[in-house]
Structures are given as structure tokens and as C-alpha cells.
Design a protein around this motif. Structure first.
Motif, PDB file in Angstrom:
ATOM      1  N   MET A   1       0.827  -1.204   0.000  1.00 28.47           N
ATOM      2  CA  MET A   1       0.000   0.000   0.000  1.00 28.47           C
ATOM      3  C   MET A   1       0.862   1.255   0.000  1.00 28.47           C
ATOM      4  O   MET A   1       0.590   2.216  -0.727  1.00 28.47           O
ATOM      5  CB  MET A   1      -0.937  -0.017   1.201  1.00 28.47           C
ATOM      6  N   VAL A   2       1.914   1.255   0.802  1.00 27.49           N
ATOM      7  CA  VAL A   2       2.769   2.436   0.892  1.00 27.49           C
ATOM      8  C   VAL A   2       3.481   2.709  -0.426  1.00 27.49           C
ATOM      9  O   VAL A   2       3.709   3.866  -0.801  1.00 27.49           O
ATOM     10  CB  VAL A   2       3.785   2.253   2.043  1.00 27.49           C
ATOM     11  N   LYS A   3       3.819   1.655  -1.159  1.00 29.12           N
ATOM     12  CA  LYS A   3       4.560   1.809  -2.412  1.00 29.12           C
ATOM     13  C   LYS A   3       3.652   1.998  -3.625  1.00 29.12           C
ATOM     14  O   LYS A   3       4.144   2.034  -4.750  1.00 29.12           O
ATOM     15  CB  LYS A   3       5.461   0.589  -2.623  1.00 29.12           C
ATOM     16  N   ALA A   4       2.337   2.099  -3.415  1.00 31.23           N
ATOM     17  CA  ALA A   4       1.400   2.311  -4.521  1.00 31.23           C
ATOM     18  C   ALA A   4       1.128   3.805  -4.657  1.00 31.23           C
ATOM     19  O   ALA A   4       0.509   4.403  -3.769  1.00 31.23           O
ATOM     20  CB  ALA A   4       0.103   1.545  -4.266  1.00 31.23           C
ATOM     21  N   PRO A   5       1.566   4.450  -5.736  1.00 32.78           N
ATOM     22  CA  PRO A   5       1.386   5.903  -5.864  1.00 32.78           C
ATOM     23  C   PRO A   5      -0.073   6.339  -5.823  1.00 32.78           C
ATOM     24  O   PRO A   5      -0.399   7.379  -5.235  1.00 32.78           O
ATOM     25  CB  PRO A   5       2.022   6.214  -7.229  1.00 32.78           C
ATOM     26  N   MET A   6      -0.969   5.569  -6.446  1.00 32.00           N
ATOM     27  CA  MET A   6      -2.373   5.968  -6.478  1.00 32.00           C
ATOM     28  C   MET A   6      -3.008   5.931  -5.087  1.00 32.00           C
ATOM     29  O   MET A   6      -3.961   6.672  -4.820  1.00 32.00           O
ATOM     30  CB  MET A   6      -3.148   5.062  -7.435  1.00 32.00           C
ATOM     31  N   PHE A   7      -2.488   5.087  -4.222  1.00 30.85           N
ATOM     32  CA  PHE A   7      -3.001   5.062  -2.850  1.00 30.85           C
ATOM     33  C   PHE A   7      -2.774   6.412  -2.178  1.00 30.85           C
ATOM     34  O   PHE A   7      -3.639   6.912  -1.454  1.00 30.85           O
ATOM     35  CB  PHE A   7      -2.316   3.948  -2.056  1.00 30.85           C
ATOM     36  N   TRP A   8      -1.628   7.015  -2.434  1.00 33.41           N
ATOM     37  CA  TRP A   8      -1.353   8.328  -1.857  1.00 33.41           C
ATOM     38  C   TRP A   8      -2.218   9.401  -2.503  1.00 33.41           C
ATOM     39  O   TRP A   8      -2.496  10.442  -1.890  1.00 33.41           O
ATOM     40  CB  TRP A   8       0.122   8.661  -1.991  1.00 33.41           C
ATOM     41  N   GLY A   9      -2.656   9.148  -3.729  1.00 37.50           N
ATOM     42  CA  GLY A   9      -3.631  10.054  -4.332  1.00 37.50           C
ATOM     43  C   GLY A   9      -4.947  10.036  -3.575  1.00 37.50           C
ATOM     44  O   GLY A   9      -5.579  11.077  -3.363  1.00 37.50           O
ATOM     45  N   VAL A  10      -5.377   8.843  -3.140  1.00 35.06           N
ATOM     46  CA  VAL A  10      -6.605   8.737  -2.349  1.00 35.06           C
ATOM     47  C   VAL A  10      -6.415   9.403  -0.990  1.00 35.06           C
ATOM     48  O   VAL A  10      -7.323  10.085  -0.482  1.00 35.06           O
ATOM     49  CB  VAL A  10      -7.009   7.263  -2.181  1.00 35.06           C
ATOM     50  N   VAL A  11      -5.231   9.221  -0.382  1.00 35.05           N
ATOM     51  CA  VAL A  11      -4.948   9.891   0.890  1.00 35.05           C
ATOM     52  C   VAL A  11      -5.022  11.404   0.719  1.00 35.05           C
ATOM     53  O   VAL A  11      -5.605  12.118   1.552  1.00 35.05           O
ATOM     54  CB  VAL A  11      -3.567   9.462   1.421  1.00 35.05           C
ATOM     55  N   GLY A  12      -4.449  11.901  -0.356  1.00 33.98           N
ATOM     56  CA  GLY A  12      -4.525  13.339  -0.619  1.00 33.98           C
ATOM     57  C   GLY A  12      -5.951  13.813  -0.813  1.00 33.98           C
ATOM     58  O   GLY A  12      -6.317  14.926  -0.401  1.00 33.98           O
ATOM     59  N   MET A  13      -6.785  12.984  -1.434  1.00 36.03           N
ATOM     60  CA  MET A  13      -8.192  13.329  -1.622  1.00 36.03           C
ATOM     61  C   MET A  13      -8.903  13.508  -0.284  1.00 36.03           C
ATOM     62  O   MET A  13      -9.717  14.420  -0.104  1.00 36.03           O
ATOM     63  CB  MET A  13      -8.868  12.242  -2.453  1.00 36.03           C
ATOM     64  N   THR A  14      -8.581  12.635   0.683  1.00 37.26           N
ATOM     65  CA  THR A  14      -9.212  12.761   1.997  1.00 37.26           C
ATOM     66  C   THR A  14      -8.751  14.027   2.722  1.00 37.26           C
ATOM     67  O   THR A  14      -9.538  14.662   3.441  1.00 37.26           O
ATOM     68  CB  THR A  14      -8.902  11.534   2.864  1.00 37.26           C
ATOM     69  N   PHE A  15      -7.499  14.415   2.541  1.00 36.00           N
ATOM     70  CA  PHE A  15      -7.029  15.651   3.135  1.00 36.00           C
ATOM     71  C   PHE A  15      -7.734  16.862   2.513  1.00 36.00           C
ATOM     72  O   PHE A  15      -8.037  17.836   3.208  1.00 36.00           O
ATOM     73  CB  PHE A  15      -5.503  15.774   2.978  1.00 36.00           C
ATOM     74  N   ILE A  16      -7.987  16.793   1.225  1.00 34.76           N
ATOM     75  CA  ILE A  16      -8.734  17.884   0.581  1.00 34.76           C
ATOM     76  C   ILE A  16     -10.148  17.949   1.148  1.00 34.76           C
ATOM     77  O   ILE A  16     -10.678  19.030   1.423  1.00 34.76           O
ATOM     78  CB  ILE A  16      -8.752  17.671  -0.943  1.00 34.76           C
ATOM     79  N   GLY A  17     -10.785  16.773   1.341  1.00 33.48           N
ATOM     80  CA  GLY A  17     -12.114  16.745   1.932  1.00 33.48           C
ATOM     81  C   GLY A  17     -12.136  17.325   3.330  1.00 33.48           C
ATOM     82  O   GLY A  17     -13.079  18.039   3.710  1.00 33.48           O
ATOM     83  N   ALA A  18     -11.081  17.057   4.109  1.00 37.21           N
ATOM     84  CA  ALA A  18     -11.009  17.623   5.459  1.00 37.21           C
ATOM     85  C   ALA A  18     -10.778  19.131   5.402  1.00 37.21           C
ATOM     86  O   ALA A  18     -11.368  19.892   6.186  1.00 37.21           O
ATOM     87  CB  ALA A  18      -9.894  16.948   6.239  1.00 37.21           C
ATOM     88  N   ALA A  19      -9.941  19.573   4.463  1.00 37.43           N
ATOM     89  CA  ALA A  19      -9.669  21.014   4.365  1.00 37.43           C
ATOM     90  C   ALA A  19     -10.896  21.805   3.938  1.00 37.43           C
ATOM     91  O   ALA A  19     -11.083  22.953   4.358  1.00 37.43           O
ATOM     92  CB  ALA A  19      -8.519  21.244   3.389  1.00 37.43           C
ATOM     93  N   MET A  20     -11.758  21.187   3.131  1.00 41.47           N
ATOM     94  CA  MET A  20     -12.964  21.884   2.674  1.00 41.47           C
ATOM     95  C   MET A  20     -13.906  22.232   3.830  1.00 41.47           C
ATOM     96  O   MET A  20     -14.697  23.170   3.721  1.00 41.47           O
ATOM     97  CB  MET A  20     -13.712  21.007   1.648  1.00 41.47           C
ATOM     98  N   LEU A  21     -13.828  21.483   4.917  1.00 39.31           N
ATOM     99  CA  LEU A  21     -14.693  21.770   6.066  1.00 39.31           C
ATOM    100  C   LEU A  21     -14.314  23.057   6.778  1.00 39.31           C
ATOM    101  O   LEU A  21     -15.112  23.612   7.538  1.00 39.31           O
ATOM    102  CB  LEU A  21     -14.647  20.612   7.062  1.00 39.31           C
ATOM    103  N   PHE A  22     -13.109  23.551   6.543  1.00 41.32           N
ATOM    104  CA  PHE A  22     -12.652  24.770   7.212  1.00 41.32           C
ATOM    105  C   PHE A  22     -12.810  26.002   6.323  1.00 41.32           C
ATOM    106  O   PHE A  22     -12.433  27.103   6.733  1.00 41.32           O
ATOM    107  CB  PHE A  22     -11.189  24.618   7.636  1.00 41.32           C
ATOM    108  N   LEU A  23     -13.309  25.839   5.125  1.00 37.07           N
ATOM    109  CA  LEU A  23     -13.487  26.967   4.207  1.00 37.07           C
ATOM    110  C   LEU A  23     -14.845  27.617   4.377  1.00 37.07           C
ATOM    111  O   LEU A  23     -15.815  26.960   4.733  1.00 37.07           O
ATOM    112  CB  LEU A  23     -13.278  26.501   2.783  1.00 37.07           C
TER     113      LEU A  23
END
Length: 394
Positions: free
Chosen positions: A372-394
Motif C-alpha cells: 500500500m505504501v509503495k502504490a502511488p495511487m493510494f497516496w492520491g486517495v490519501v490526498g483526496m481525503t485531506f482535501i475533503g477535510a480542508a474543505m470543512l474549514f473553508l
């Protein structure tokens, strides 16, 4: 007395032990006669062997061992690890496509609404609910449906509906539902923490249901359509796509990806834990209807509790908010105990051989984390969740 030694580095080895040769006085040394068979596998010498010096001793010829490679060969890649990494990459890509389709459809509808000067989608509960229902098949199931078709997957291997028995199935559904409802508590704690830091509620932008027509429409979509689509995508296609590298790896990875697909932090926590429960249930029973039932009951409870004031008097609604979840959790724990007593061997002792690649062992915990750690697209999904969390503060 020191005698000269016959050195095979300068003379070809003869096919028989060399005897000291004493040439006659006044005559030149004579060569050995040619032999029909070579020595040690070498071809015969047609011209004969040269003569050895007088009094020479024969030293047996020992061929040198073949020289090994100067550089060691590169270690071969483990097909389980490389295959597991590719599988996580592909499944993560499908989840990113889900998010892109959802955002793309919403932006397209917002653009059309802005051009037409309409705010119906954001003010009318029925219009918004119909929009969510129409978008669900496209944004949830379409990427995995295309994956199954293009990859020519065996549908019967991915979507399984094996019989478990009515009583056993009922206990499994209530036990799994109780465990899923327990995940509400850490999710609620995360939501309270984020709101104390200034985050807004994820559902604040959605129009509130104020009519029975809107309630039944929301119930049909959230408690019927969405569970069928999500279970097809995440337990049917995603978990089964990872299962050939180990059932434990498939359950854990599919649960985590299912949680992150919900994007907002509290939903990620709840959906990840619930995904582990439903993934374990599907892995043990191979019956997708059971996970659909658990998912549907959980979503139906959410719809009922969020519209309790519409359905019941205020006092009854308040009582339901406190009692109903706890009652279902208690029923789930009782069902779990009954399963452990009466169906332990049938359910928990059942172990299906992992569909591992090349009949090798399933991925261990460390290997699974590495995939999982070595799969680049997995980190894309992780980044997507961070964007979702950041949207709550806008």
C-alpha cells in the motif's frame, strides 16, 4: 636429486601416464605417437604430442573449474508483492475516478444551473434528493462496472451469494450491524473535535427533509440504492480483486479504501471501521446479500434518526435518538455471543484457501503495508481525503 617437471601448461596432456624417456646417444628426442582419443574430453591431436625432456615426471592434468559470473544476478521480484502493489494501484485509481466523476457531474449541474439562473437544486429537497439518486450509479458503480467488463472478470467469482442458513444469516447481520454502530462513537468524537477547531458540518449544505415524500425518497435512495451499489463496488469488485494476494490483506485494504472514499474525517473513521466489519463478513460467508443487508440497515437507521422530528413527536424523537442505537448495539452483541456459542466452527472456523498468485503464501502484515505504501495511487486517495477535510474549514 632435483628433476625437471612435465608442465601441462606448455605441453598437451597425453592420454596415458608419461614414462621417463632416455633417448639413445646421438639421437634427437622423438615425439609421442598420435592418439585417436583426446585427453579429458579434448579433441585428439592429429600431429602427435611433443616429447618431454629427459627424466621428466608426469603431473596429472586437472582442468580448472569454470569461472563464476563476475557479478551476482539481480534478485527476482516476488510476484505477490509486485502484484499486490499493482492491485492497490488499480483499485485506488478506480476510487479517484469515482471522486472525479462526482465532482465533474456536480460542477456540470452547477454550471447549467448558473446559466439558467436556477437555485432549485440547492433549495428544493426533492430536486436535491433526485439529483443524488441519479448521480449515485454514475459516480459509485460505473468505474468498477467498467473494470469488470474491460478486465473480462468472472462475475460469479467476484459477486458471490452462497447460502448461510436463515438463523445464521440473521445473527451475522445483527452482530455486524452492532459492531458498525459502535464505530459511530469514535467518528462522533472526531466530528466534535473538528467543529471545536472551526470546521463546519459535512451535511450543512444539504437541504433538510421537511415532507414525507422527501423522506421516503431519501430512504429509497440511501437505504436501498446506495448499499447495493457500494457493496457491488467495494466488497464485490474491490475486495475480490485484492483477495488473490490474501484474504486478510483484501479485507484490511478494502476497508481502508472504502473509508477514505467518504472523504470527510468523521465519515472516514466510521466507514473504515464499518468496511472492516463488512469485509470480514463477506470473506467468511461469501454472501454479498448479507453485507448489503447490514449496509442498508445502517443507512436506514441514519435516515430515520436524522428525520425523527418529522416522523414522531418531539419527546418520542428524542427518546429514539438515545435508545434505538443502544438497543441495536445490545442486540448485535447478543447475536455475536450466540454465534460464538452455536455457530463458532461454521462461521469463524471456516477458512477458504486464499487465491494467491502462483500458489505462494498470502501477504503478511508487513508485506501488505509495503504494497500500500509503495502504490502511488493510494497516496492520491490519501490526498483526496485531506482535501475533503480542508474543505470543512473553508
Amino acid at each position: 636429486m632435483n628433476q625437471p617437471v612435465y608442465n601441462p601448461a606448455f605441453y598437451s596432456p597425453p592420454p596415458y601416464p608419461l614414462q621417463p624417456v632416455q633417448p639413445a646417444p646421438g639421437t634427437a628426442p622423438q615425439p609421442y605417437p598420435p592418439q585417436p582419443v583426446g585427453y579429458g574430453g579434448y579433441p585428439p591431436h592429429g600431429a602427435g604430442y611433443p616429447a618431454a625432456p629427459a627424466g621428466a615426471l608426469y603431473v596429472p592434468y586437472v582442468p580448472a573449474p569454470p569461472a563464476g559470473p563476475r557479478f551476482s544476478a539481480a534478485p527476482q521480484k516476488d510476484p505477490r508483492k509486485s502484484g499486490g502493489r499493482r492491485a492497490v494501484n488499480l483499485m485506488s485509481l478506480l476510487i479517484l475516478l469515482q471522486a472525479l466523476l462526482s465532482v465533474g457531474i456536480q460542477l456540470a449541474v452547477m454550471g447549467v444551473s448558473a446559466v439558467m439562473g436556477s437555485t432549485l437544486l440547492y433549495t428544493d429537497e426533492l430536486a436535491y434528493t433526485w439529483f443524488v439518486l441519479a448521480m449515485s450509479p454514475l459516480s459509485t458503480a460505473l468505474p468498477f462496472f467498467v473494470y469488470m467488463l474491460v478486465g473480462k472478470k468472472d462475475w460469479s467469482r467476484y459477486l458471490r451469494f452462497e447460502k448461510t442458513g436463515f438463523f445464521t444469516g440473521l445473527l451475522l447481520v445483527f452482530a455486524s450491524l452492532g459492531l458498525c454502530l459502535l464505530a459511530d462513537y469514535p467518528a462522533y468524537a472526531i466530528e466534535v473535535l473538528l467543529e471545536s477547531l472551526g470546521a463546519s458540518s459535512a451535511s450543512a449544505a444539504a437541504p433538510q427533509i421537511s415532507s414525507m415524500e422527501g423522506f421516503w425518497l431519501e430512504l429509497a435512495g440511501v437505504a436501498v440504492l446506495v448499499p447495493v451499489l457500494e457493496e457491488f463496488a467495494f466488497r464485490g469488485a474491490l475486495l475480490s480483486g485484492l483477495r488473490r494476494y490474501g484474504t486478510g490483506f483484501a479485507v484490511a485494504a478494502s476497508g481502508l479504501l472504502f473509508g477514505m472514499a467518504h472523504m470527510t474525517p468523521s465519515s472516514v473513521v466510521f466507514a473504515s471501521l464499518a468496511g472492516l466489519v463488512m469485509g470480514f463478513l463477506y470473506a467468511k460467508t461469501n454472501n454479498l446479500w448479507l453485507t448489503v443487508a447490514v449496509h442498508a440497515l445502517n443507512n436506514a437507521l441514519s435516515v430515520v434518526l436524522s428525520n425523527a422530528n418529522l416522523l414522531f413527536p418531539s419527546q418520542t424523537a428524542a427518546l429514539l435518538l438515545d435508545v434505538l442505537p443502544l438497543g441495536l448495539i445490545g442486540l448485535g452483541m447478543l447475536s455475536l455471543v450466540l454465534l460464538l456459542i452455536f455457530r463458532r466452527q461454521k462461521v469463524f472456523g471456516r477458512r477458504e484457501p486464499d487465491m494467491v498468485v502462483e500458489a505462494r503464501p498470502a501477504l503478511g502484515p508487513g508485506e501488505a503495508i509495503g504494497c500500500m505504501v509503495k502504490a502511488p495511487m493510494f497516496w492520491g486517495v490519501v490526498g483526496m481525503t485531506f482535501i475533503g477535510a480542508a474543505m470543512l474549514f473553508l
